[in-house]
Write an enzyme that holds these catalytic residues in place. Structure first.
Site, mmCIF file in Angstrom:
data_model
loop_
_atom_site.group_PDB
_atom_site.id
_atom_site.type_symbol
_atom_site.label_atom_id
_atom_site.label_comp_id
_atom_site.label_asym_id
_atom_site.label_seq_id
_atom_site.Cartn_x
_atom_site.Cartn_y
_atom_site.Cartn_z
ATOM 1 N N HIS A 169 67.386 77.665 132.746
ATOM 2 C CA HIS A 169 68.014 78.896 131.943
ATOM 3 C C HIS A 169 68.829 79.555 132.944
ATOM 4 O O HIS A 169 68.702 79.575 133.999
ATOM 5 C CB HIS A 169 67.164 79.695 130.860
ATOM 6 C CG HIS A 169 66.675 80.880 131.743
ATOM 7 N ND1 HIS A 169 67.378 82.009 131.849
ATOM 8 C CD2 HIS A 169 65.449 80.915 132.290
ATOM 9 C CE1 HIS A 169 66.611 82.972 132.373
ATOM 10 N NE2 HIS A 169 65.570 82.312 132.603
ATOM 11 N N CYS A 170 70.326 79.930 132.481
ATOM 12 C CA CYS A 170 70.774 81.177 133.071
ATOM 13 C C CYS A 170 70.939 82.147 131.978
ATOM 14 O O CYS A 170 70.299 82.619 131.102
ATOM 15 C CB CYS A 170 71.978 80.436 133.511
ATOM 16 S SG CYS A 170 73.188 79.780 132.086
ATOM 17 N N GLN A 171 72.233 82.708 132.029
ATOM 18 C CA GLN A 171 72.649 83.897 131.076
ATOM 19 C C GLN A 171 72.598 83.407 129.635
ATOM 20 O O GLN A 171 72.347 83.981 128.894
ATOM 21 C CB GLN A 171 73.441 84.888 131.813
ATOM 22 C CG GLN A 171 73.700 86.259 131.074
ATOM 23 C CD GLN A 171 72.282 87.122 131.562
ATOM 24 O OE1 GLN A 171 71.700 86.995 132.325
ATOM 25 N NE2 GLN A 171 72.237 88.227 130.680
ATOM 26 N N TYR A 216 69.204 83.518 128.833
ATOM 27 C CA TYR A 216 68.271 84.709 128.770
ATOM 28 C C TYR A 216 68.972 85.590 127.592
ATOM 29 O O TYR A 216 68.256 86.419 127.025
ATOM 30 C CB TYR A 216 68.616 85.480 130.138
ATOM 31 C CG TYR A 216 67.841 86.795 130.272
ATOM 32 C CD1 TYR A 216 66.420 86.666 130.462
ATOM 33 C CD2 TYR A 216 68.462 88.052 130.272
ATOM 34 C CE1 TYR A 216 65.691 87.704 130.701
ATOM 35 C CE2 TYR A 216 67.850 88.985 130.455
ATOM 36 C CZ TYR A 216 66.449 88.991 130.545
ATOM 37 O OH TYR A 216 65.526 90.007 130.793
#
Length: 463
Positions: free
Chosen positions: A416-418, A445
């Site tokens: 995952h990232c933002q 996120y």
């Protein structure tokens, strides 16, 4: 006075045009220069001056082509040692256009040759109206001090402190600040989203201007610097010499699926620029996905490097044209070609397709509770420090080219990232490296927080 900011979102790059009494100057032009020619025409201006605040490292400037098409004089710091025809600027160098005066200030620190340009509209006041700060002072941040072969980060950080406190802050609190980059640029750490500010606002709110003393400033600015993309120093050298006009670059040739398969086996990058969901549904095995919807060019340069000759995969001629332009903006000038007919042609040729499974944050939470997978967070350090999912391994996407994350390739891995853009890039790179059970977390996120799921901070981990 005419003044306009041109903001290029995919590179978080701001350039400017200033005009008075029929004459204009362009500051820090992007590589494709038609926008400046059109603006000048629309406002009845002739471009007479082109300013470079420094040798840009994150994009290829259009100063040579713009000068060739307008006859304008290029101004750049004497310390840049530029090899194209130019006027060498020093502290106090001036250019006048009607009632407007542009005065150069030497503000090294991000780079040794960094300059800021003070704009005075003498029709309104004898006092400075604005300062174009290049990569010296950003909104909420300052330039990274590690882009020189001749100076250490500590030396550059010291220069940066002096430039801020001796040159820019004394200009006065009401002077407007217009930097060369905004939020998302790799030239700083954590810029704010605004595209302009004032000296007074930055004095009160910019973390770097709150640091007490030169020594502490140097310590903080050089601690935990983010990975420097390999292409940065190459772009600076391209800008020192000047890049060719876009029209002079070779055209993209169509490539058959069999030719692409051969190139892929030889180690070539196959760059799929389609939206994340389309890539997840079906893609050429071993291809990487950097979608055109985000900071495409910066990530392409960081991950592949300027010597890459990628094969492009897209759905439409418009997508290919956009990808070609945006790659050239960072210096990837000679892609091998494009997959003729796209992924459908690959399928029709009888070659296997790959998929990339995706899962929601609620599914992720359940599988984490069951210890059924690993979790990799590929955001940058400030994002991680502000909050992250418990149990995640942190390895920013910026570091993928330096070395891969130490992850067990035999266990399922969620990434995952933002918001989901960078994690898809990371997932495709992991698949290319041989990870067979990779899952992308949709929404990243942001989605985790929106569901009210628990997070922890770096500070909490230390307690």
């Amino acid at each position: 006075m005419y003044f306009e900011q041109f903001y290029l979102g995919c590179l978080a790059h701001a350039s400017y045009m200033i005009g008075s009494e029929g004459q204009a100057a362009v500051v820090d032009p992007q590589r494709d220069v038609e926008i400046y020619l059109k603006a000048a025409h629309d406002h009845g201006l002739k471009i007479r001056h082109i300013f470079e605040t420094h040798l840009h490292a994150d994009f290829v400037s259009g100063h040579i082509e713009l000068a060739a098409r307008t006859g304008a004089q290029i101004h750049v710091s004497a310390k840049a040692e530029a090899t194209f025809p130019h006027r060498a600027m020093q502290d106090g160098s001036e250019a006048r256009m009607g009632k407007v005066c542009i005065t150069a200030l030497e503000t090294p620190g991000h780079t040794p040759e960094g300059m800021s340009l003070v704009i005075t509209d003498k029709e309104k006041s004898a006092k400075p109206w604005a300062v174009l700060t290049g990569d010296t002072l950003f909104i909420g941040d300052v330039g990274r001090p590690d882009l020189s072969k001749a100076h250490s980060p500590e030396q550059l950080a010291g220069m940066l402190y002096d430039s801020l406190h001796r040159k820019l802050l004394p200009l006065g609190d009401d002077v407007l600040v217009y930097p060369a980059h905004g939020a998302g640029s790799l030239c700083g750490r954590n810029m704010r989203a605004e595209r302009s500010s004032t000296i007074g606002t930055e004095r009160l709110t910019n973390y770097a201007l709150q640091i007490n003393g030169r020594d502490e400033f140097v310590r903080q600015l050089t601690a935990n610097l983010p990975a420097r993309p390999e292409y940065f120093l190459q772009d600076a050298e391209m800008n020192r010499a000047g890049a060719p006009a876009l029209a002079d670059l070779p055209q993209l040739p169509p490539l058959s699926p069999q030719k692409v398969k051969t190139l892929l086996a030889e180690g070539a990058f196959v760059l799929d620029v389609r939206p994340n969901t389309d890539f997840a549904a079906a893609h050429v095995p071993g291809s990487i996905n950097i979608a055109l919807s985000g900071q495409f060019a910066s990530w392409a340069g960081s991950i592949m490097g300027l010597s890459a000759r990628p094969v492009l995969v897209a759905d439409t001629p418009e997508q290919y044209a956009e990808a070609r332009l945006r790659l050239a903006r960072v210096g990837i000038e000679d892609p091998s070609g494009y997959l003729d007919g796209g992924v459908e042609a690959w399928r029709k040729a009888g070659f296997p397709m790959s998929q990339l499974p995706q899962l929601t944050v609620l599914d992720l939470q359940q599988r984490l509770k069951q210890n059924a997978l690993q979790l990799l967070d590929v955001r940058r350090e400030p994002e991680w420090q502000a909050g992250h999912i418990a149990g995640a391994v942190w390895w920013p996407l910026d570091n993928f080219k330096v070395s891969p994350p130490e992850i067990d390739s035999s266990r399922p891995l969620a990434v995952h990232c933002q918001g989901g853009y960078r994690s898809m890039i990371a997932c495709s790179l992991l698949q290319r490296a041989g990870f067979e059970n990779v899952l992308n977390v949709t929404g990243g996120y942001n989605a985790w927080q929106q569901e009210g799921l628990p997070v922890e901070t770096a500070m909490e981990e230390k307690i």
